[in-house]
Structures are given as C-alpha cells and as structure tokens.
Design a protein around this motif. Structure first.
Motif, PDB file in Angstrom:
ATOM      1  N   PRO A 116      31.160  31.903  99.586  1.00  0.00           N
ATOM      2  CA  PRO A 116      31.146  30.887  98.519  1.00  0.00           C
ATOM      3  C   PRO A 116      30.081  29.823  98.703  1.00  0.00           C
ATOM      4  O   PRO A 116      29.606  29.243  97.733  1.00  0.00           O
ATOM      5  CB  PRO A 116      32.560  30.283  98.601  1.00  0.00           C
ATOM      6  N   GLY A 117      29.693  29.565  99.954  1.00  0.00           N
ATOM      7  CA  GLY A 117      28.688  28.534 100.186  1.00  0.00           C
ATOM      8  C   GLY A 117      27.293  28.938  99.789  1.00  0.00           C
ATOM      9  O   GLY A 117      26.387  28.107  99.755  1.00  0.00           O
ATOM     10  N   CYS A 118      27.078  30.226  99.473  1.00  0.00           N
ATOM     11  CA  CYS A 118      25.734  30.697  99.125  1.00  0.00           C
ATOM     12  C   CYS A 118      25.344  30.296  97.703  1.00  0.00           C
ATOM     13  O   CYS A 118      24.178  30.049  97.416  1.00  0.00           O
ATOM     14  CB  CYS A 118      25.663  32.217  99.276  1.00  0.00           C
ATOM     15  N   ASN A 119      26.334  30.246  96.786  1.00  0.00           N
ATOM     16  CA  ASN A 119      26.060  29.879  95.389  1.00  0.00           C
ATOM     17  C   ASN A 119      25.015  30.776  94.744  1.00  0.00           C
ATOM     18  O   ASN A 119      24.047  30.316  94.127  1.00  0.00           O
ATOM     19  CB  ASN A 119      25.618  28.410  95.294  1.00  0.00           C
ATOM     20  N   LEU A 120      25.218  32.091  94.904  1.00  0.00           N
ATOM     21  CA  LEU A 120      24.281  33.063  94.340  1.00  0.00           C
ATOM     22  C   LEU A 120      24.466  33.174  92.832  1.00  0.00           C
ATOM     23  O   LEU A 120      25.551  33.507  92.365  1.00  0.00           O
ATOM     24  CB  LEU A 120      24.503  34.435  94.982  1.00  0.00           C
ATOM     25  N   PRO A 121      23.420  32.946  92.022  1.00  0.00           N
ATOM     26  CA  PRO A 121      23.511  33.174  90.582  1.00  0.00           C
ATOM     27  C   PRO A 121      23.120  34.616  90.253  1.00  0.00           C
ATOM     28  O   PRO A 121      22.151  35.143  90.811  1.00  0.00           O
ATOM     29  CB  PRO A 121      22.498  32.184  90.004  1.00  0.00           C
ATOM     30  N   TRP A 122      23.848  35.257  89.351  1.00  0.00           N
ATOM     31  CA  TRP A 122      23.504  36.639  89.004  1.00  0.00           C
ATOM     32  C   TRP A 122      22.125  36.713  88.370  1.00  0.00           C
ATOM     33  O   TRP A 122      21.457  37.754  88.434  1.00  0.00           O
ATOM     34  CB  TRP A 122      24.571  37.256  88.096  1.00  0.00           C
ATOM     35  N   GLN A 123      21.678  35.602  87.770  1.00  0.00           N
ATOM     36  CA  GLN A 123      20.353  35.617  87.150  1.00  0.00           C
ATOM     37  C   GLN A 123      19.238  35.837  88.183  1.00  0.00           C
ATOM     38  O   GLN A 123      18.173  36.349  87.854  1.00  0.00           O
ATOM     39  CB  GLN A 123      20.106  34.305  86.402  1.00  0.00           C
ATOM     40  N   LEU A 124      19.493  35.459  89.443  1.00  0.00           N
ATOM     41  CA  LEU A 124      18.511  35.737  90.486  1.00  0.00           C
ATOM     42  C   LEU A 124      18.426  37.238  90.740  1.00  0.00           C
ATOM     43  O   LEU A 124      17.327  37.794  90.882  1.00  0.00           O
ATOM     44  CB  LEU A 124      18.884  34.996  91.775  1.00  0.00           C
TER      45      LEU A 124
END
Length: 584
Positions: A116-124
C-alpha cells in the motif's frame, strides 16, 4: 487514430515535423512537470540525468521502445467505437483494449493490498505498456490475456543494443545465444526469472500474458519501499525499467494523458504506434524472425524469398552470363570479452552466519566478490542473490531475488534481509548473471520471537484475591520485552504450578476455563500484542483456600510468577511454599 498493424515502423519527414511540434506544444499545455529543451525534446522537471538502476539491472535490458507522444487533444472518456460516431484523435488514443486495461487495473488493486505504501497508479502501467508494445499490439490477446503471438524485442547481442548473453536457455525468448525482451511489458528473461508473477491465477508466470506481465511490472516498479506518489521515486522506478531520459519523458507524458480519461475498446482494435527509438540505427528493425510491420509478430506467410539476381553480361560464345565467382568467406570479427566473461569465480567477502528473530531484520550483510582466475576484482558484473528454502524471509522491498552490480572492488552487497514468521534454516545463493559458474551459499536461520523479561502491569503489592468458588476481579496483564525493547507477537504459556521449585501443574486451586467451560490450569498458544502486552483470560477459584502460584513463560527466558490468594475472609490459610510475588 494511431497507425494500425501493417504500417511500416519508420519515420517520414512529415511525421518528424509533426512530432517535433507536438513535443513543444505538449510540454507547454498538457503534461504537468514536463518542459521542452532548446532542441524541442521533453525534459521532466526535477528529473536528473539517467542513472543506473540501484538493483544492478533493468526490466527491459534498455531495449527499444515506441516514441510516439500523446495527441494534443485531451481525451474524452465516453465515446464508444461501436456507435459509429466519428472519433477524433485525442479520443482514439485514450482507448485501451478492454483486457489490457483490466490487467492494469487488477494489478493496481493487488499492489494496493500487498504494497500500500507504493501508491502505484494503473495509468503508469498503461503508459509503460503503450511505449513497450503499443498495449500488446492494440490488444491482440486471448480471453485470458495471453498475446496471440509472441512479442519479442531485438536480439541483445551488443550490435546497436546492450550485450546480454542467454540466461534462460531460450525458454522465454527462443534464443539460446542472446537474450531478448519478451511480452507486452518487455521483460528480459533474467529479470522475469525473479520478477515474474501469476496475475490471472492460472498457476503460471508467463511474460506473454498481460495479467502476469502487468502485475510483475507493478512489483518491479514498487520494489525497494518506493512511494510512487513522490516524484523522485517515480522517476527512479521508470528509469529502472529502461535507463533513458527520453524514455522517462515519454512514459510520464502518456501517464499524465491517461490520467485525464480513458475508455475500453474491443480487444484487437487498438492502434499501434508508428515510431520507435531504434529507427535509423543499424539494428533499427523488428526482431528476427518477425514481420517487419509488427514488432515481434511472426510472419504468417513465412520468410520472404530472396530476389533472384539479374543476369549480367558475360563473355561466353553464346552470350550467356558467366558464373559469378564465389564470394570470399569472411570471418566475423570476434566479440570482445565482456566484464562478465572474465569472471572465474565468486568469493564470499566474509559473511558470518546470519540469524534473526522472526519478523525482525538481519543485522549481517551478505557480500560476494567477483574475481578473475588470477584473483583480480571484476567491476560492473551483475550478481544475483536468491533466497531458497522453506522460508518467508525476503529482501527489503518484499522480493526473494535481488540483482546487484559489483563495485570497483568487485564486491556486490545484497539488500538487507528481513525475517518472516516461518522459523528454521534457509540459504541465500549468489550467482553471476549470464554465466554458468558455481555460486556461493550463505546459511541463515530464523528463530522464534522471544522475550527475556516479563513484568506485571499491576500496581501495589497486594496479590489478586478471590473467595472460594468465585472469580478473580481483575485479569492479570503481563508486559514482555527483549533487550529492553517491546517484544511483540511472542508466544507465551501460563501454568498454575505446584510450587516455586516444582513447575508441574497444580491439580487444585485457581483455574482457567476452556471453550467448553471445563477447568484448565495450563494455557498455551498465548501471544503478546503489538505493544508487548499479554492479558490473561479470566481466572476462577475452586473450593480450596490458600496461596497459589501462576507462572508465565516465553521463549528467550522471560518468566513471571504471580501469587494468587483464595480465602473466605480475604486472608490465606495455607501456602504451597513461600514465593516472591514475581521472578524473572
């Protein structure tokens, strides 16, 4: 709409001019944090020059990628390509094949839970998928997300590209001499070997499956405790995927574009970009064997037959052409040895046996030194550290494999190890990437959580007291520490003992109750909480009066003995033996 399959991958003068204008306009109006330099190229604000990935390798081997930029028109996330309504370029580029889009969003959901700390957006992921494979060639995937034909990058033989000799015996790329980037997210085999994930739950880790590849890309980008909501971490993650400033700028542009709106289109109807970073280079073609119109796609008609040579005037009596002299065979130039080729063996740098308590970090550091046969250090060699055995221990960042480049002294140090909850022995093995040399093994052990000191949280010197047949008013609470620090999640045992010198269970006096309500005088499976506190269940008394002892023990030597009194008038009439109120 972007070029579809069949458009040749090359730049024309007109498209080059349009692209240059698009860069300048886009940098000024569309992508926050992206500016244009004096040559019309994009530069991400705050981005430093490309630096090597801290893990010592990148996902793609710095393979070529599509350089097309997003259109200047902002996307509109509502039009459907099945309605017949005309679609402008901005809207068309915002369409992502349905299965591919689902894979990106599913990967984001999984990473939101696991990291959860990564905050990966699917748009990336969508931006990387766009520049790596044109969204799996416009969504040319099956229902389970597997590409209809392999997507392979160019042969990484050092001729215009990186030199990466075969690491997978051709298992993923079909090439047993050199590696090639594989699949819609373009992983090189040596990276997929540890970064691969099963994203569609079929029990396989397939780089040609968009669900597997998208999830693997997410974990790859999130490794090392990165927070992608921070600009520095985001840039480092993208540069780690492909170490190029232009690549960083292109991915950031698409990510910002997709954040403004997207919509699904049917699989197979997406567009394929038309310009690649390798256009105009000696290897500026699609991988071999492949269809020159579609990168990595096999030519269904088979290889094209070479053109027949035209007749040349001859000197024969009948005027027929004389045979051409055979070409003089040439010996291809020998490939100079790489740093990896000069490594003869790996040597332990003096790592001691590694031990850590479950849930804690190992204090030792694992190091391996790459040396030539003469014992000289070899720098810039990739060393892979792999955790094996029945353990849930990982390197920092949650991976069980890490690749690190050797320094000027030939030394590569593995990331810190963090123990999981499984106790027991395991090992870490260091090997040279791209060579079949013997590795170096490092033994490690995870011990159970422990506490060396137990104290009661009760105030005052009066022992807990109860009338015969009643229940004790207060529940007993214990605090556990280990070397002065809180000892959390430590197993504990509570026993009503016979005496201070006899730890056998007492058959009378105070007791606990089990789930069925029956009296029990020994409790196992107890565990301290995150603050190191253990609150015991309710205690009851039978009809026996006197002073009794409750003993709590933990792994690591923590011991606490508490006096309990059972008396009708509040005083004890008998005692099994004198005992202090607590001992440790």
């Amino acid at each position: 709409m972007a070029a579809h399959f069949g458009r040749r991958l090359r730049k024309g003068a007109a498209t080059t001019a349009v692209a240059a204008a698009a860069v300048a306009a886009l940098s000024a109006s569309q992508a926050p944090g992206v500016t244009g330099d004096d040559h019309g190229r994009q530069t991400a604000a705050g981005a430093s020059a490309p630096v090597p990935d801290p893990a010592g390798s990148d996902a793609t081997g710095n393979s070529p990628y599509y350089t097309d930029l997003p259109p200047l028109n902002s996307p509109k996330p509502s039009p459907s390509p099945t309605t017949g309504t005309p679609v402008v370029q901005g809207e068309a580029e915002a369409g992502i094949p349905a299965t591919v889009l689902d894979a990106y969003k599913r990967a984001e959901t999984e990473l939101r839970s696991s990291k959860p700390g990564c905050n990966l957006p699917w748009q990336l992921l969508a931006a990387i998928g766009k520049v790596e494979s044109g969204q799996a060639r416009g969504g040319q995937v099956s229902a389970d997300g597997t590409t209809l034909s392999p997507i392979l990058g160019p042969v990484l033989d050092g001729n215009g590209f990186a030199l990466i000799k075969d690491t997978d015996h051709g298992e993923y790329d079909g090439n047993s001499r050199y590696d090639q980037a594989v699949g819609p997210m373009q992983f090189i085999p040596s990276t997929w070997a540890w970064a691969g994930r099963d994203g569609n739950g079929d029990g396989r880790k397939d780089p040609n499956n968009i669900y597997d590849a998208a999830l693997a890309a997410g974990h790859y980008l999130c490794r090392g405790d990165r927070d992608l909501s921070r600009e520095a971490d985001l840039h480092a993650a993208i540069l780690g995927y492909n170490n190029s400033q232009d690549y960083l700028n292109t991915v950031l542009s698409w990510m910002e574009y997709y954040r403004k709106g997207t919509y699904p289109v049917p699989d197979g109807t997406g567009g394929l970009p038309s310009h690649r970073s390798d256009d105009g280079t000696p290897h500026g073609t699609t991988p071999k064997p492949s269809n020159p119109h579609t990168p990595g796609q096999q030519n269904p008609k088979g290889p094209t037959a070479p053109a027949s040579p035209s007749p040349t005037p001859g000197d024969g009596q009948d005027g027929s052409p004389s045979p051409r002299p055979p070409a003089t065979p040439t010996t291809p130039p020998a490939t100079p040895p790489t740093a990896t080729d000069t490594v003869d063996h790996l040597k332990d740098t003096g790592t001691t046996r590694l031990t850590a308590m479950a849930g804690h970090a190992f204090t030792g550091t694992i190091g391996a030194r790459a040396e030539t046969k003469a014992g000289a250090p070899v720098a810039k060699v990739r060393i892979r550290f792999t955790i094996t055995g029945d353990t849930d221990t990982t390197f920092t960042g949650g991976e069980n494999v890490a690749t690190v480049a050797t320094d000027a002294q030939g030394v590569a140090k593995a990331p810190a190890l963090r123990a999981g909850e499984k106790t027991g022995d395991f090992k870490v093995t260091a090997t040279v990437v791209g060579r079949s040399l013997g590795g170096v093994d490092y033994q490690a052990t995870v011990t159970e959580r422990a506490a060396d000191t137990l104290t009661s949280t009760a105030t005052g010197d009066t022992p807990p007291t109860c009338a015969p047949g009643g229940e004790f008013a207060d529940r007993i609470q214990v605090k556990a520490t280990y070397k002065g620090a809180v000892a959390d999640q430590v197993a504990a045992t509570a026993t009503l003992v016979t005496s201070a010198t006899d730890a056998t269970e007492n058959g009378k006096g105070p007791y606990f109750k089990d789930a069925a309500g029956k009296a029990v005088r020994t409790l196992t499976g107890l565990k301290t909480d995150a603050k190191g506190l253990l609150t015991l269940p309710q205690l009851y008394a039978d009809d026996t009066t006197g002073t009794f002892l409750l003993r709590v023990t933990t792994p690591g030597g923590g011991t606490l003995t508490v006096q309990l009194k059972v008396a009708a008038d509040g005083t004890a009439t008998a005692s099994p033996s004198p005992s202090p109120s607590a001992s440790s």
